[in-house]
Design an enzyme around this catalytic site. Sequence first.
Site, PDB file in Angstrom:
ATOM      1  N   HIS A 118       0.836  -1.208   0.000  1.00 22.69           N
ATOM      2  CA  HIS A 118       0.000   0.000   0.000  1.00 22.69           C
ATOM      3  C   HIS A 118       0.867   1.254   0.000  1.00 22.69           C
ATOM      4  O   HIS A 118       0.614   2.198  -0.755  1.00 22.69           O
ATOM      5  CB  HIS A 118      -0.922   0.009   1.218  1.00 22.69           C
ATOM      6  CG  HIS A 118      -2.152  -0.831   1.067  1.00 22.69           C
ATOM      7  ND1 HIS A 118      -2.091  -2.195   0.911  1.00 22.69           N
ATOM      8  CD2 HIS A 118      -3.475  -0.506   1.046  1.00 22.69           C
ATOM      9  CE1 HIS A 118      -3.330  -2.684   0.812  1.00 22.69           C
ATOM     10  NE2 HIS A 118      -4.181  -1.679   0.882  1.00 22.69           N
ATOM     11  N   HIS A 177       1.138  -3.925   9.315  1.00 28.10           N
ATOM     12  CA  HIS A 177       2.532  -3.632   9.003  1.00 28.10           C
ATOM     13  C   HIS A 177       3.253  -3.074  10.214  1.00 28.10           C
ATOM     14  O   HIS A 177       2.641  -2.398  11.059  1.00 28.10           O
ATOM     15  CB  HIS A 177       2.642  -2.613   7.864  1.00 28.10           C
ATOM     16  CG  HIS A 177       2.395  -3.181   6.506  1.00 28.10           C
ATOM     17  ND1 HIS A 177       3.206  -4.125   5.928  1.00 28.10           N
ATOM     18  CD2 HIS A 177       1.411  -2.935   5.599  1.00 28.10           C
ATOM     19  CE1 HIS A 177       2.728  -4.438   4.729  1.00 28.10           C
ATOM     20  NE2 HIS A 177       1.641  -3.731   4.516  1.00 28.10           N
TER      21      HIS A 177
END
Length: 358
Positions: A118, A177
């Site tokens: 992303h 993450h």
Amino acid sequence: SIKMDLLHSNGVLIIQHLQRDYRAYQDFLNFMSHVGDPRNIFSIYFPLWFQLNQVVGTKMIWVAVIGDWFNLIFKWILFGHRPYWWVQETMIYPNQSSPCLEQFPITCETGPGSPSGHAMGSSCVWYVMVTAALSYTVRWKDKLAVTLHRLTWSFLWSIFWIIQISVCISRVFIATHFPHQVILGVFAGILVAEAFEHTPAIQTASLRMYIKTNLFLFIFALGFYLSLKLLDIDLLWSVPKAKKWCANPDWINIDTTPFAGLVRNLGALFGLGLGINSEMFITSCKGKNSCKLSFRIWCIAASLATLQLYNFVKIPTHTEYLFYILSFCKSAAMPLTVVALVPYCVHSLMKTTEKKLN
């Protein structure tokens, strides 16, 4: 390693801090995570930019596809864990008192975590958009225009970094993450985008070149996967971990697996090549109507509306190989629609209208 465990544990502390103190911004952070979704490049950013500037739109697809391909290879090389499963399996915490990290419907990504796809996708496509916008103002020569260019430069790059930081925080907040993974993703995306600033050949690439590039990317990735599999290294090691530790099985999506992203990107690149080298594109986007503002506005509106309909097309997931084939076809259809089908239809309608008026 001890250093990596220490990096991960510090990352967990940051995630806990964000989930505790930024709860009020949960909706905004979830929204920013969707903003950074690489799939938005094909359904939102590309249709807008291609109709405004075909050079920028073409570059955007190339940057997105090659960037995501590099992201896949890096993920396979780095073997990065994701926070939501790492805290459950690590032995760094005494007495099995692992921290509690909240999960969300978009937490359970199934691929490896480093670098963040992303963050990488967001930074590369926004880098392309910002540099493209600034290219219009850099030609201004008089003193007032130079001042305006500097102000525009400061404003656009400030927006760029605000968006990247927001996307990074959102990905850390949902525990998908670690901080170092999103930082690596941002700078990797910038490097890929900058490389394509000096690659003009993509603007004149033939359909054969698109096909050759697709084959190379697919064969290299598949060959890399099979070669390591022969060495008993499973590059899909993250999928069982995601299924095991995801709080809700319904949050596991085959669309987040490594090969799903690869197939989706190869389809988009093939669709772009097919569209740009089609007669419909030459007739509509290279004709006299292409210079008209009304033509471009109608193309943008029709492209965005048509691509939203693709969201209603649900690909069956019960058979993995069928999913990949249909995903490739759907991804190819999106840029083909933007580049050839929609402009040709708008061109035909405008031509018919002009004849009636005459």
